[in-house]
Motif scaffolding. Structure first.
Motif, mmCIF file in Angstrom:
data_model
loop_
_atom_site.group_PDB
_atom_site.id
_atom_site.type_symbol
_atom_site.label_atom_id
_atom_site.label_comp_id
_atom_site.label_asym_id
_atom_site.label_seq_id
_atom_site.Cartn_x
_atom_site.Cartn_y
_atom_site.Cartn_z
ATOM 1 N N GLY A 61 135.846 72.199 23.993
ATOM 2 C CA GLY A 61 136.575 71.203 24.793
ATOM 3 C C GLY A 61 137.058 70.052 23.933
ATOM 4 N N GLY A 62 136.239 69.668 22.956
ATOM 5 C CA GLY A 62 136.607 68.580 22.053
ATOM 6 C C GLY A 62 137.826 68.925 21.226
ATOM 7 N N PHE A 63 137.833 70.116 20.662
ATOM 8 C CA PHE A 63 138.970 70.525 19.841
ATOM 9 C C PHE A 63 140.220 70.713 20.699
ATOM 10 C CE2 PHE A 63 135.612 72.085 16.753
ATOM 11 C CZ PHE A 63 135.905 71.127 15.785
ATOM 12 N N ARG A 64 140.043 71.160 21.956
ATOM 13 C CA ARG A 64 141.207 71.258 22.855
ATOM 14 C C ARG A 64 141.782 69.863 23.082
ATOM 15 N NH1 ARG A 64 138.497 75.235 25.709
ATOM 16 N NH2 ARG A 64 137.595 73.740 27.146
ATOM 17 N N TYR A 65 140.869 68.908 23.281
ATOM 18 C CA TYR A 65 141.318 67.522 23.513
ATOM 19 C C TYR A 65 142.092 66.986 22.313
ATOM 20 C CZ TYR A 65 141.333 62.481 23.953
ATOM 21 O OH TYR A 65 141.745 61.171 23.973
ATOM 22 N N THR A 66 141.522 67.135 21.103
ATOM 23 C CA THR A 66 142.210 66.570 19.935
ATOM 24 C C THR A 66 143.545 67.297 19.707
ATOM 25 O OG1 THR A 66 140.929 67.958 18.389
ATOM 26 C CG2 THR A 66 140.132 65.730 18.756
ATOM 27 N N GLU A 67 143.577 68.608 19.981
ATOM 28 C CA GLU A 67 144.844 69.342 19.817
ATOM 29 C C GLU A 67 145.924 68.769 20.750
ATOM 30 O OE1 GLU A 67 144.642 73.649 20.156
ATOM 31 O OE2 GLU A 67 146.813 73.765 20.400
ATOM 32 N N ASP A 68 145.549 68.572 22.010
ATOM 33 C CA ASP A 68 146.520 68.017 22.977
ATOM 34 C C ASP A 68 146.918 66.599 22.614
ATOM 35 O OD1 ASP A 68 146.540 70.262 24.466
ATOM 36 O OD2 ASP A 68 145.244 69.491 26.070
ATOM 37 N N TYR A 69 145.903 65.811 22.227
ATOM 38 C CA TYR A 69 146.153 64.400 21.909
ATOM 39 C C TYR A 69 147.169 64.270 20.774
ATOM 40 C CZ TYR A 69 145.305 59.558 20.574
ATOM 41 O OH TYR A 69 145.472 58.227 20.266
ATOM 42 N N PHE A 70 146.913 65.020 19.696
ATOM 43 C CA PHE A 70 147.789 64.862 18.529
ATOM 44 C C PHE A 70 149.116 65.576 18.721
ATOM 45 C CE2 PHE A 70 143.721 63.580 16.713
ATOM 46 C CZ PHE A 70 144.107 62.420 16.044
ATOM 47 N N ARG A 71 149.178 66.545 19.633
ATOM 48 C CA ARG A 71 150.464 67.182 19.900
ATOM 49 C C ARG A 71 151.439 66.181 20.532
ATOM 50 N NH1 ARG A 71 150.072 72.887 22.017
ATOM 51 N NH2 ARG A 71 148.392 71.853 23.097
ATOM 52 N N ARG A 72 150.872 65.206 21.237
ATOM 53 C CA ARG A 72 151.718 64.192 21.888
ATOM 54 C C ARG A 72 152.169 63.105 20.921
ATOM 55 N NH1 ARG A 72 148.466 61.657 25.201
ATOM 56 N NH2 ARG A 72 146.680 63.050 25.301
ATOM 57 N N LYS A 73 151.550 63.054 19.721
ATOM 58 C CA LYS A 73 151.907 62.014 18.743
ATOM 59 C C LYS A 73 152.893 62.590 17.737
ATOM 60 C CE LYS A 73 148.742 59.034 20.139
ATOM 61 N NZ LYS A 73 148.909 57.634 20.447
ATOM 62 N N PRO A 74 153.883 61.819 17.357
ATOM 63 C CA PRO A 74 154.823 62.322 16.366
ATOM 64 C C PRO A 74 154.211 62.346 14.964
ATOM 65 C CG PRO A 74 155.367 60.067 16.990
ATOM 66 C CD PRO A 74 154.202 60.478 17.836
ATOM 67 N N GLY A 75 154.568 63.352 14.189
ATOM 68 C CA GLY A 75 154.181 63.406 12.772
ATOM 69 C C GLY A 75 152.716 63.692 12.507
ATOM 70 N N THR A 76 152.006 64.323 13.424
ATOM 71 C CA THR A 76 150.581 64.601 13.196
ATOM 72 C C THR A 76 150.303 66.103 13.335
ATOM 73 O OG1 THR A 76 150.053 64.197 15.515
ATOM 74 C CG2 THR A 76 149.855 62.341 14.026
ATOM 75 N N GLU A 77 151.246 66.909 12.855
ATOM 76 C CA GLU A 77 151.108 68.374 12.965
ATOM 77 C C GLU A 77 149.831 68.859 12.287
ATOM 78 O OE1 GLU A 77 153.836 66.865 11.944
ATOM 79 O OE2 GLU A 77 155.238 67.277 13.586
ATOM 80 N N ASP A 78 149.457 68.171 11.160
ATOM 81 C CA ASP A 78 148.253 68.630 10.462
ATOM 82 C C ASP A 78 147.006 68.459 11.340
ATOM 83 O OD1 ASP A 78 148.642 65.922 10.246
ATOM 84 O OD2 ASP A 78 148.098 65.776 8.133
ATOM 85 N N ALA A 79 146.971 67.405 12.147
ATOM 86 C CA ALA A 79 145.827 67.202 13.039
ATOM 87 C C ALA A 79 145.787 68.283 14.117
ATOM 88 C CB ALA A 79 145.886 65.818 13.682
ATOM 89 N N VAL A 80 146.960 68.709 14.571
ATOM 90 C CA VAL A 80 147.032 69.792 15.564
ATOM 91 C C VAL A 80 146.503 71.083 14.936
ATOM 92 C CG1 VAL A 80 148.604 71.177 16.981
ATOM 93 C CG2 VAL A 80 148.966 68.715 16.767
ATOM 94 N N GLU A 81 146.944 71.349 13.701
ATOM 95 C CA GLU A 81 146.483 72.530 12.956
ATOM 96 C C GLU A 81 144.970 72.520 12.789
ATOM 97 O OE1 GLU A 81 147.297 75.541 11.769
ATOM 98 O OE2 GLU A 81 148.951 74.963 13.072
ATOM 99 N N ILE A 82 144.439 71.342 12.362
ATOM 100 C CA ILE A 82 143.000 71.197 12.142
ATOM 101 C C ILE A 82 142.243 71.481 13.441
ATOM 102 C CG2 ILE A 82 141.181 69.509 11.632
ATOM 103 C CD1 ILE A 82 143.179 68.173 9.672
ATOM 104 N N SER A 83 142.759 70.949 14.558
ATOM 105 C CA SER A 83 142.109 71.150 15.855
ATOM 106 C C SER A 83 142.094 72.634 16.235
ATOM 107 C CB SER A 83 142.834 70.375 16.949
ATOM 108 O OG SER A 83 142.969 69.022 16.590
#
Ligand code: HEC
Length: 129
Positions: A61-83
């Motif tokens: 659930g935590g990784f799902r949250y961070t994936e969604d959170y960073f998907r909404r932010k511009p320029g943070t594709e690496d955080a989405v990948e990490i999640s």
């Protein structure tokens, strides 16, 4: 060359804080993750499948949250990948627990923990761990 110095200062300030505004970030969830990640591997090594699967649920659930959170932010594709990588590892750990392969699950759990750190290194520089 004062202008060049000024430019590089600006540039380094920009890279030091890729995301400075976390007002909408769920810190409570992060603290839950911190608690859970400490129990995850020990629960697996103790072959306590029920507890380990509960931990996995929280972490997934935590990784799902961070994936969604960073998907909404511009320029943070690496955080989405990490999640996504974190989510994938938790899914693998779950599968191993399901097959009672606790040794493989423990190795995967350890790897999942390093995923937390790799995101913090980039996006939470002051509190990297
Ligand atoms: C994709 C990025 C990302 C991932 C993955 C991630 N975090 Fe975080 N985490 C952050 C960011 C960004 C903050 C800072 C939020 C802030 O400053 O309000 C944070 C903050 C925290 C905090 C501090 C919360 C507080 O009290 O302010 C803890 C503890 C934490 N994370 C634990 C974890 C654990 C454990 C994991 C892995 C299971 C994890 N995080 C995975 C991005 C991530």
């Amino acid at each position: 060359m004062a202008w060049a110095f000024g430019m590089s200062l600006l540039a380094s300030a920009a890279t030091a804080t890729p995301l400075s505004d976390y007002r909408d970030y769920d810190d409570d969830l992060m603290r839950d993750l911190e608690r859970t990640v400490k129990f995850f591997e020990p629960d697996i090594t103790a072959q306590n499948a029920d507890a380990a699967l509960e931990d996995a649920e929280v972490l997934a659930g935590g990784f799902r949250y961070t994936e969604d959170y960073f998907r909404r932010k511009p320029g943070t594709e690496d955080a989405v990948e990490i999640s996504r990588k974190g989510g994938k590892l938790i899914a693998e750990a779950r599968a191993s627990i399901g097959k009672a392969d606790f040794e493989a699950a423990a190795a995967t759990a350890r790897e999942a923990t390093t995923v937390c750190k790799s995101c913090h290194d980039i996006y939470k520089p002051r509190l990297a761990r």
